[in-house]
Design an enzyme around this catalytic site. Sequence first.
Site, mmCIF file in Angstrom:
data_model
loop_
_atom_site.group_PDB
_atom_site.id
_atom_site.type_symbol
_atom_site.label_atom_id
_atom_site.label_comp_id
_atom_site.label_asym_id
_atom_site.label_seq_id
_atom_site.Cartn_x
_atom_site.Cartn_y
_atom_site.Cartn_z
ATOM 1 N N CYS A 96 31.526 44.710 42.394
ATOM 2 C CA CYS A 96 30.786 45.967 42.160
ATOM 3 C C CYS A 96 29.304 45.678 41.932
ATOM 4 O O CYS A 96 28.652 46.320 41.091
ATOM 5 C CB CYS A 96 31.363 46.760 40.981
ATOM 6 S SG CYS A 96 33.082 47.169 41.195
ATOM 7 N N GLN A 152 29.132 43.202 29.557
ATOM 8 C CA GLN A 152 29.438 41.771 29.539
ATOM 9 C C GLN A 152 28.830 41.049 28.337
ATOM 10 O O GLN A 152 29.095 39.864 28.145
ATOM 11 C CB GLN A 152 28.939 41.104 30.846
ATOM 12 C CG GLN A 152 29.591 41.636 32.114
ATOM 13 C CD GLN A 152 31.075 41.294 32.231
ATOM 14 O OE1 GLN A 152 31.612 40.462 31.496
ATOM 15 N NE2 GLN A 152 31.762 41.948 33.157
ATOM 16 N N LYS A 170 37.187 44.897 27.961
ATOM 17 C CA LYS A 170 36.663 43.547 28.199
ATOM 18 C C LYS A 170 36.521 42.780 26.893
ATOM 19 O O LYS A 170 36.074 41.640 26.878
ATOM 20 C CB LYS A 170 35.292 43.628 28.892
ATOM 21 C CG LYS A 170 35.353 44.222 30.307
ATOM 22 C CD LYS A 170 33.973 44.253 30.918
ATOM 23 C CE LYS A 170 33.838 45.168 32.108
ATOM 24 N NZ LYS A 170 34.568 44.745 33.286
ATOM 25 N N HIS A 207 25.399 46.088 37.856
ATOM 26 C CA HIS A 207 26.704 46.582 38.328
ATOM 27 C C HIS A 207 26.460 47.974 38.940
ATOM 28 O O HIS A 207 25.540 48.681 38.526
ATOM 29 C CB HIS A 207 27.624 46.685 37.113
ATOM 30 C CG HIS A 207 29.041 47.062 37.406
ATOM 31 N ND1 HIS A 207 29.430 48.370 37.571
ATOM 32 C CD2 HIS A 207 30.151 46.315 37.556
ATOM 33 C CE1 HIS A 207 30.734 48.409 37.790
ATOM 34 N NE2 HIS A 207 31.201 47.175 37.795
ATOM 35 N N ASP A 215 23.134 47.920 29.330
ATOM 36 C CA ASP A 215 24.527 47.843 29.766
ATOM 37 C C ASP A 215 25.113 46.593 29.104
ATOM 38 O O ASP A 215 24.826 45.470 29.506
ATOM 39 C CB ASP A 215 24.575 47.750 31.305
ATOM 40 C CG ASP A 215 25.982 47.465 31.821
ATOM 41 O OD1 ASP A 215 26.873 47.154 31.009
ATOM 42 O OD2 ASP A 215 26.181 47.535 33.049
HETATM 43 N N1 C6P Z 1 32.802 44.912 35.606
HETATM 44 C C1 C6P Z 1 33.997 43.128 36.738
HETATM 45 O O1 C6P Z 1 34.999 42.616 37.254
HETATM 46 P P1 C6P Z 1 33.925 49.803 33.314
HETATM 47 O O2 C6P Z 1 34.612 49.670 34.638
HETATM 48 O O3 C6P Z 1 33.338 51.182 33.101
HETATM 49 O O4 C6P Z 1 34.742 49.324 32.164
HETATM 50 O O5 C6P Z 1 32.695 48.761 33.363
HETATM 51 C C2 C6P Z 1 31.744 48.846 34.383
HETATM 52 C C3 C6P Z 1 30.791 47.686 34.300
HETATM 53 C C4 C6P Z 1 29.468 47.930 33.999
HETATM 54 N N2 C6P Z 1 28.577 46.939 33.855
HETATM 55 C C5 C6P Z 1 28.935 45.658 33.986
HETATM 56 C C6 C6P Z 1 27.904 44.588 33.784
HETATM 57 C C7 C6P Z 1 30.263 45.331 34.292
HETATM 58 O O6 C6P Z 1 30.613 44.061 34.415
HETATM 59 C C8 C6P Z 1 31.213 46.375 34.470
HETATM 60 C C9 C6P Z 1 32.629 46.072 34.883
HETATM 61 C C10 C6P Z 1 34.113 44.460 36.030
HETATM 62 O O7 C6P Z 1 32.915 42.568 36.769
HETATM 63 C C11 C6P Z 1 34.867 45.440 36.858
HETATM 64 S S1 C6P Z 1 33.999 45.901 38.329
#
Ligand code: C6P
Length: 423
Positions: free
Chosen positions: A378, A215, A238, A135, A212
């Site tokens: 993203c 997910q 999430k 991401h 990270d």
């Molecule tokens: N992915 C998606 O629709 P935040 O925005 O800080 O809560 O998470 C960022 C982020 C970082 N790593 C991974 C693997 C992610 O999937 C995400 C967030 C969302 O896939 C929003 S772009």
Amino acid sequence: MTLTAQSSSTPRLPYDINRIRRDFPILKREIGGVPLVYLDNAATSQKPVQVIAELTRYYRDHNANVHRGVHTLSVEATELYEGARAKIAAFIGASDQHEIIFTRGTTESINLVAHGWGRKHLQAGDEVVVSEIEHHSNIVPWQMLRDERGIVLKYIPMLPDGTLDLEVARSIIGPKTKLLSITAMSNALGTIVPLQELIPLAKAHGALVLVDGAQSVPHMAVDVQALGIDFLAFSGHKMLGPTGIGALWGRMPILESMDPFMGGGDMILNVTMEQSTWADVPAKFEAGTPNIADAIGLGAAVDYLSALGMDEVRRHEIEITDYALRRLADVPGVSIFGPMDAQQRGGVVSFELEGVHPHDIGQVLDTKGVAIRTGHHCAQPVMAALDVPATARASFYIYNTTAEVDALASALEAASAFFGVRA
Ligand code: C6P
């Protein structure tokens, strides 16, 4: 009056999908006269009444600032806030609750490491290894550090099936590697990264490992001790929790060696006009009034998931993903990206419908009540590797049913017919 929500040793309940669905008021919504089919869980999950009630209860009965007052409400708020920290620590197998730093989410957690650890410990020429399926939040902070400090950023490439090229990983992780910063699961493809193979490569060279977990933490059991990692970043929203709250877990000696990310109230030991000294971890990294209510809400989300059991959460997800992979493969014109084995992926299915822009698919599906995400998710390097501008993505969670996958497939069949797609 009970202060803590359920403890994380809450007894397990059988996985009863109808009961689970009743806990999520939003699932009763209709969109344009048809029942909502919410398949955008990788973007954010829905919230159960237990989390919503905990937020309300906090604001109604306990609201005060934490760590500051001797009055009853402040003591209660502090107890609830620190209680949530302890629950989250237990949920990911941390040995010390002080190793949990509350942040706004995964993005802020990774930036905290880049600022607090990277700026302190990395020199020009030191290498940070990420992968092509990250991401943006696990790419951009390292690019910023590269441009500022002259570190070298290396990428483990993606193979055409959406898995990582481990041969290349073996060749690029070496003596200059200071950090492997890697996702546990791709949000764009669902690929589950073989951490058990990558972590020892980094450790063999004395590098630190940041995972990270945006997910993975919501969808499977994650144990930081068993993984043998150094940092874990994840987001509350999430995993049934509120937006604006997440966490960074780090090993205590490493956290103690880091500089603060932001300066202000609550993170200091002593301030004079000349200089300041820092409070102990985690306060050192939590400058200003924290997001108290949402941290407590995340604690309630952790209780909910713990009561289900993360192995059951994962079992349900494999079942529904396997069904979706088979069902979507039958829709004329649909091609699925990423590994085709549900055991190798999380509950994310990215696909294209031949000749139809993903945004058009998303709009047609919305008219049928089906919510999916379309775009680059993203993860633009993944789109570049697939040679597509965007994908359509359905993502599942604990409350999704095979009937909802059928609704997605029917809506796609209608879109396929509407746009005149040939099989
Ligand atoms: N992915 C998606 O629709 P935040 O925005 O800080 O809560 O998470 C960022 C982020 C970082 N790593 C991974 C693997 C992610 O999937 C995400 C967030 C969302 O896939 C929003 S772009």
